[in-house]
Design a protein around this motif. Structure first.
Motif, PDB file in Angstrom:
ATOM      1  N   MET A   1      16.441  49.911   2.855  1.00  0.00           N
ATOM      2  CA  MET A   1      16.038  49.404   1.752  1.00  0.00           C
ATOM      3  C   MET A   1      14.564  49.320   2.280  1.00  0.00           C
ATOM      4  N   LEU A   2      14.515  48.812   3.718  1.00  0.00           N
ATOM      5  CA  LEU A   2      12.649  48.497   4.074  1.00  0.00           C
ATOM      6  C   LEU A   2      12.354  49.745   4.475  1.00  0.00           C
ATOM      7  N   GLU A   3      13.190  51.095   4.871  1.00  0.00           N
ATOM      8  CA  GLU A   3      12.798  52.327   5.411  1.00  0.00           C
ATOM      9  C   GLU A   3      12.084  53.037   3.804  1.00  0.00           C
ATOM     10  N   VAL A   4      12.515  52.174   2.014  1.00  0.00           N
ATOM     11  CA  VAL A   4      11.968  52.751   1.008  1.00  0.00           C
ATOM     12  C   VAL A   4      11.478  52.061   0.281  1.00  0.00           C
ATOM     13  N   HIS A   5      11.474  50.838   0.647  1.00  0.00           N
ATOM     14  CA  HIS A   5      10.517  49.521  -0.436  1.00  0.00           C
ATOM     15  C   HIS A   5       9.174  49.715   0.875  1.00  0.00           C
ATOM     16  N   GLN A   6       9.314  49.082   2.016  1.00  0.00           N
ATOM     17  CA  GLN A   6       8.505  49.356   3.032  1.00  0.00           C
ATOM     18  C   GLN A   6       7.613  50.141   3.555  1.00  0.00           C
ATOM     19  N   ARG A   7       8.459  51.396   3.573  1.00  0.00           N
ATOM     20  CA  ARG A   7       8.011  52.785   3.930  1.00  0.00           C
ATOM     21  C   ARG A   7       8.321  52.620   5.729  1.00  0.00           C
ATOM     22  N   MET A   8       8.865  52.164   6.087  1.00  0.00           N
ATOM     23  CA  MET A   8       9.392  51.773   7.476  1.00  0.00           C
ATOM     24  C   MET A   8       9.755  53.003   8.251  1.00  0.00           C
ATOM     25  N   GLN A   9       9.342  53.652   9.287  1.00  0.00           N
ATOM     26  CA  GLN A   9      10.090  53.687  10.281  1.00  0.00           C
ATOM     27  C   GLN A   9      11.400  53.968  10.348  1.00  0.00           C
ATOM     28  N   ALA A  10      12.597  54.054  10.652  1.00  0.00           N
ATOM     29  CA  ALA A  10      14.360  53.822  10.735  1.00  0.00           C
ATOM     30  C   ALA A  10      14.102  53.226  12.534  1.00  0.00           C
ATOM     31  N   LYS A  11      13.640  52.925  12.971  1.00  0.00           N
ATOM     32  CA  LYS A  11      14.038  52.560  14.563  1.00  0.00           C
ATOM     33  C   LYS A  11      12.903  50.990  14.054  1.00  0.00           C
ATOM     34  N   THR A  12      12.004  51.702  13.104  1.00  0.00           N
ATOM     35  CA  THR A  12      11.342  49.909  13.603  1.00  0.00           C
ATOM     36  C   THR A  12      12.164  49.335  11.889  1.00  0.00           C
ATOM     37  N   ALA A  13      12.691  49.661  11.131  1.00  0.00           N
ATOM     38  CA  ALA A  13      13.528  49.064   9.864  1.00  0.00           C
ATOM     39  C   ALA A  13      14.689  47.887  10.257  1.00  0.00           C
ATOM     40  N   ARG A  14      15.554  49.321  11.256  1.00  0.00           N
ATOM     41  CA  ARG A  14      16.639  48.629  12.295  1.00  0.00           C
ATOM     42  C   ARG A  14      15.853  46.710  13.137  1.00  0.00           C
ATOM     43  N   ASP A  15      14.540  47.386  13.679  1.00  0.00           N
ATOM     44  CA  ASP A  15      14.594  46.024  14.027  1.00  0.00           C
ATOM     45  C   ASP A  15      14.312  44.753  13.427  1.00  0.00           C
ATOM     46  N   LYS A  16      13.739  45.496  12.766  1.00  0.00           N
ATOM     47  CA  LYS A  16      13.288  43.636  11.162  1.00  0.00           C
ATOM     48  C   LYS A  16      14.516  43.704  10.656  1.00  0.00           C
ATOM     49  N   ALA A  17      16.246  44.251  10.028  1.00  0.00           N
ATOM     50  CA  ALA A  17      16.658  43.523   9.879  1.00  0.00           C
ATOM     51  C   ALA A  17      17.733  43.133  10.750  1.00  0.00           C
ATOM     52  N   ILE A  18      17.820  43.460  12.487  1.00  0.00           N
ATOM     53  CA  ILE A  18      18.590  42.773  12.998  1.00  0.00           C
ATOM     54  C   ILE A  18      17.731  41.567  13.488  1.00  0.00           C
ATOM     55  N   THR A  19      16.332  41.456  13.713  1.00  0.00           N
ATOM     56  CA  THR A  19      15.198  39.987  13.336  1.00  0.00           C
ATOM     57  C   THR A  19      15.948  39.070  12.393  1.00  0.00           C
ATOM     58  N   MET A  20      16.102  39.949  10.735  1.00  0.00           N
ATOM     59  CA  MET A  20      16.482  39.124   9.899  1.00  0.00           C
ATOM     60  C   MET A  20      17.888  38.624   9.920  1.00  0.00           C
ATOM     61  N   LEU A  21      18.541  39.664  10.699  1.00  0.00           N
ATOM     62  CA  LEU A  21      19.912  38.536  11.398  1.00  0.00           C
ATOM     63  C   LEU A  21      20.214  37.835  11.949  1.00  0.00           C
ATOM     64  N   GLU A  22      19.382  37.910  12.715  1.00  0.00           N
ATOM     65  CA  GLU A  22      18.647  36.206  14.419  1.00  0.00           C
ATOM     66  C   GLU A  22      18.850  35.882  13.292  1.00  0.00           C
ATOM     67  N   GLN A  23      17.535  35.720  12.266  1.00  0.00           N
ATOM     68  CA  GLN A  23      16.794  34.288  11.734  1.00  0.00           C
ATOM     69  C   GLN A  23      18.052  33.726  10.600  1.00  0.00           C
ATOM     70  N   VAL A  24      18.886  33.862  10.482  1.00  0.00           N
ATOM     71  CA  VAL A  24      19.731  33.661   9.430  1.00  0.00           C
ATOM     72  C   VAL A  24      21.366  33.332  10.167  1.00  0.00           C
ATOM     73  N   ARG A  25      20.695  33.399  11.263  1.00  0.00           N
ATOM     74  CA  ARG A  25      22.348  32.533  12.323  1.00  0.00           C
ATOM     75  C   ARG A  25      23.388  33.241  12.677  1.00  0.00           C
ATOM     76  N   ILE A  26      22.978  35.413  12.648  1.00  0.00           N
ATOM     77  CA  ILE A  26      24.212  35.485  12.926  1.00  0.00           C
ATOM     78  C   ILE A  26      24.324  36.012  14.681  1.00  0.00           C
ATOM     79  N   PRO A  27      25.792  35.692  14.983  1.00  0.00           N
ATOM     80  CA  PRO A  27      25.359  36.120  16.722  1.00  0.00           C
ATOM     81  C   PRO A  27      25.325  37.088  16.663  1.00  0.00           C
ATOM     82  N   ASP A  28      25.090  37.409  18.451  1.00  0.00           N
ATOM     83  CA  ASP A  28      25.050  38.692  18.772  1.00  0.00           C
ATOM     84  C   ASP A  28      24.453  40.019  17.803  1.00  0.00           C
ATOM     85  N   ALA A  29      23.401  39.089  17.130  1.00  0.00           N
ATOM     86  CA  ALA A  29      23.355  40.138  15.767  1.00  0.00           C
ATOM     87  C   ALA A  29      22.571  41.421  15.894  1.00  0.00           C
ATOM     88  N   ALA A  30      22.825  42.724  16.846  1.00  0.00           N
ATOM     89  CA  ALA A  30      22.911  43.644  17.254  1.00  0.00           C
ATOM     90  C   ALA A  30      23.688  44.595  17.214  1.00  0.00           C
TER      91      ALA A  30
END
Length: 144
Positions: A1-30
């Motif tokens: 979704m981030l790669e398509v809608h935000q035109r992010m590179q795969a690693k940047t999108a993955r890092d942002k997704a993991i950060t978002m999982l942390e923000q919604v309180r997913i333990p051990d998000a990575a």
């Protein structure tokens, strides 16, 4: 979704997704980033859905029955998360639910619908203290 809608590179999108999982309180998000849905609890799946909805930074989040089928403790955690998201991001949330007390714990305004028609709307406190429509009174009485 981030790669398509935000035109992010795969690693940047993955890092942002993991950060978002942390923000919604997913333990051990990575580690959870690589999990399959059946490996997550109902509450964790709901948090993942919220994270997905927030990734593109919307101004409005529509939450349709976000706590259905969750136990009371997890339901409370999800509502607290939605309150925090609303406050931190200064965003609006439209909560769709059949549970008026649940809406009362999150919403400033309520619109009660019956058969696709709004039968009553107003400030949450007003709806709960002085319901005008018979259907609203029925809904509130059913939860007591």
């Amino acid at each position: 979704m981030l790669e398509v809608h935000q035109r992010m590179q795969a690693k940047t999108a993955r890092d942002k997704a993991i950060t978002m999982l942390e923000q919604v309180r997913i333990p051990d998000a990575a580690r959870r980033f690589h999990s399959y849905p059946h490996e997550l609890s109902g509450g964790m799946r709901q948090r993942v859905m919220i994270a997905m909805a927030l990734l593109c930074e919307p101004q409005l989040l529509i939450a349709d029955e976000p706590t259905t089928a969750l136990d009371v403790t997890v339901q409370s955690e999800i509502l607290a998360l939605l309150r925090d998201i609303r406050a931190c991001r200064a965003m609006a949330i439209v909560l769709i639910t059949h549970d008026l007390p649940l809406a009362g714990g999150l919403c400033d305004q309520i619109a009660v619908m019956r058969h696709g028609e709004v039968v009553e709307s107003g400030a949450t406190a007003s709806i709960f203290q002085q319901p005008r429509h018979p259907y609203t009174r029925e809904l509130l009485a059913a939860r007591r």
